[in-house]
Write an enzyme that holds these catalytic residues in place. Structure first.
Site, PDB file in Angstrom:
ATOM      1  CB  THR A  35      -0.901   0.018   1.242  1.00  0.00           C
ATOM      2  OG1 THR A  35      -0.076   0.071   2.419  1.00  0.00           O
ATOM      3  CG2 THR A  35      -1.783  -1.218   1.291  1.00  0.00           C
ATOM      4  CD  GLU A  83      -4.296   0.808   5.764  1.00  0.00           C
ATOM      5  OE1 GLU A  83      -3.795   1.917   6.043  1.00  0.00           O
ATOM      6  OE2 GLU A  83      -4.290   0.333   4.618  1.00  0.00           O
ATOM      7  CB  THR A 133      -0.418  -0.145  18.948  1.00  0.00           C
ATOM      8  OG1 THR A 133      -0.254   1.163  19.480  1.00  0.00           O
ATOM      9  CG2 THR A 133      -1.911  -0.410  18.799  1.00  0.00           C
ATOM     10  CE  LYS A 169      -2.286  -3.576  15.529  1.00  0.00           C
ATOM     11  NZ  LYS A 169      -1.624  -4.547  14.604  1.00  0.00           N
ATOM     12  CG  LEU A 205       5.502  14.498  15.907  1.00  0.00           C
ATOM     13  CD1 LEU A 205       4.777  15.759  15.484  1.00  0.00           C
ATOM     14  CD2 LEU A 205       5.425  14.303  17.423  1.00  0.00           C
ATOM     15  N   PRO A 220       3.444  21.714  12.486  1.00  0.00           N
ATOM     16  CG  PRO A 220       2.061  20.228  11.345  1.00  0.00           C
ATOM     17  CD  PRO A 220       3.413  20.871  11.287  1.00  0.00           C
ATOM     18  NE  ARG A 229       0.582   9.715  21.711  1.00  0.00           N
ATOM     19  CZ  ARG A 229      -0.394  10.332  22.356  1.00  0.00           C
ATOM     20  NH1 ARG A 229      -0.261  10.604  23.651  1.00  0.00           N
ATOM     21  NH2 ARG A 229      -1.497  10.702  21.729  1.00  0.00           N
ATOM     22  CG  HIS A 298      -4.577  13.808  20.392  1.00  0.00           C
ATOM     23  ND1 HIS A 298      -3.853  14.861  19.880  1.00  0.00           N
ATOM     24  CD2 HIS A 298      -3.733  12.751  20.393  1.00  0.00           C
ATOM     25  CE1 HIS A 298      -2.632  14.462  19.572  1.00  0.00           C
ATOM     26  NE2 HIS A 298      -2.536  13.178  19.896  1.00  0.00           N
TER      27      HIS A 298
END
Length: 354
Positions: A35, A83, A133, A169, A205, A220, A229, A298
């Site tokens: 992909t 994905e 994850t 996931k 990021l 941004p 994180r 978020h």
């Protein structure tokens, strides 16, 4: 061993493939649909090795999966095909449901059919390693929300996914555990924190900020940039994954973290500071930082307790955030052709998931 790696042309998958081929005697069958985020240029260093081969296959295609299993007869599966971008899952969740849930189901069934044909010793030695994850756990309390020690994700943290991506996931994790419980398929699951490093597609990021900074574009920051994180260098992660598939215990979950909790704003500022040293210009790169509307739903903080990996499998990350980030930036500076090629398609670093 002969290891089937799904998603081996992606960011983490290609690091796993390179690690196995360059550091072990094992063979790899790389199965990838190719992909937008799959890139065989990330595997040029191993492409000609005799212990490596590539199969362009969609994990939702059962007939092709059966052919691959019957042709190559792997001893283990490392399932990374997914994905993986939260912003894209907000814009278009259907692809995430199809690949991460239906695809994992299809792969489990193809694996089970093949596994059932093996002799008893081979069945016992076989492993299905599902790579997931930390986002399946939802988010954790933020330092500005409570005083004292803050909790970490452990292998027994309850699932509370926030985005279409993390929900898909979480679903795939549950399927993998159910195939062990119901059918006896020898599975193991890992949940990792945010990865960074070479060959990272620039929707995420760190590569986005590096490339935007070099081109004088805005950097941004979502909201106030105070989202936290835990950052894990991708090559440290690849080492951990190989330890799990070769030494992990069937039925166990292992959390893999980098021991590097950082606010997003701090990450971007650190990139700017390193670029000020490596590629100086008239004004500081940090002047390009801009603040934009936050992402829907978020999560504020992720942080992993990876003591189980350390205590049971003797794994520790080798890179600090500072050493890993400098290596990452130096790689992007030295590989501008790769960066250009992955952006020749429809994605031009625009914001997604608004």
């Amino acid at each position: 061993m002969k290891i089937l790696v799904t998603g081996g042309a992606g960011f983490i998958g290609s690091a796993v493939v390179r690690h196995i081929i360059n550091n072990t005697n094992d063979s790899v069958i790389n199965l990838d649909k190719l992909t937008y985020a799959g890139n065989l240029e990330s595997l040029l260093s191993v492409d000609s090795k005799e212990h490596y081969c590539f199969e362009q296959v969609d994990i939702c295609n059962r007939e092709e999966l059966d052919r691959v299993f019957n042709t190559h007869k792997p001893d283990a599966v490392m399932h990374l095909a997914a994905e993986s971008h939260v912003d894209r899952s907000i814009t278009g969740p259907a692809d995430f449901i199809q690949t991460n849930i239906v695809g994992t189901y299809t792969l489990l069934e193809a694996t089970r059919a093949y596994w059932n044909t093996l002799a008893d010793d081979a069945k016992k030695a076989f492993r299905f390693h599902h790579i997931s994850t930390d986002e399946v756990y939802g988010d954790l309390p933020h330092p500005d929300e409570q005083d004292g020690p803050l909790p970490l994700f452990t292998e027994t943290t309850s699932y509370a996914p926030s985005s279409p991506y993390s929900a898909s996931k979480a679903s795939s994790d549950h399927l993998v555990r159910a195939w062990l419980r119901t059918y006896g398929l020898p599975t193991v699951v890992t949940n990792c924190s945010n990865n960074y490093g070479p060959y990272h597609f620039p929707e995420k990021l760190i590569p986005l900020v590096i490339l935007n900074a070099l081109e004088g574009k805005a950097l941004p920051i979502y909201g106030k940039g105070d989202q936290i994180r835990d950052w894990l260098y991708v090559e440290d992660h690849a080492r951990a994954l190989y330890k799990v598939v070769t030494q992990g215990t069937v039925g166990e979950t292992y959390n893999i973290g980098g021991h590097n909790e950082k606010q997003n704003l701090e990450v971007v500022q650190t990139i700017c500071n390193i670029l000020d040293t490596l590629v100086p210009k008239d004004t500081p790169y940090a002047e390009q930082i801009t603040y934009v509307t936050d992402r829907p739903g978020h999560d504020r903080r992720y942080a992993i307790d990876s003591s189980k990996m350390s205590n049971e499998l003797n794994w520790q990350p080798q890179e600090t955030f500072e050493t890993g980030l400098r290596k990452t930036i130096e790689w992007y500076l030295a590989n501008k052709t790769w960066c250009q090629h992955v952006q020749d398609g429809s994605y031009q670093r625009e914001r997604l998931g608004i």
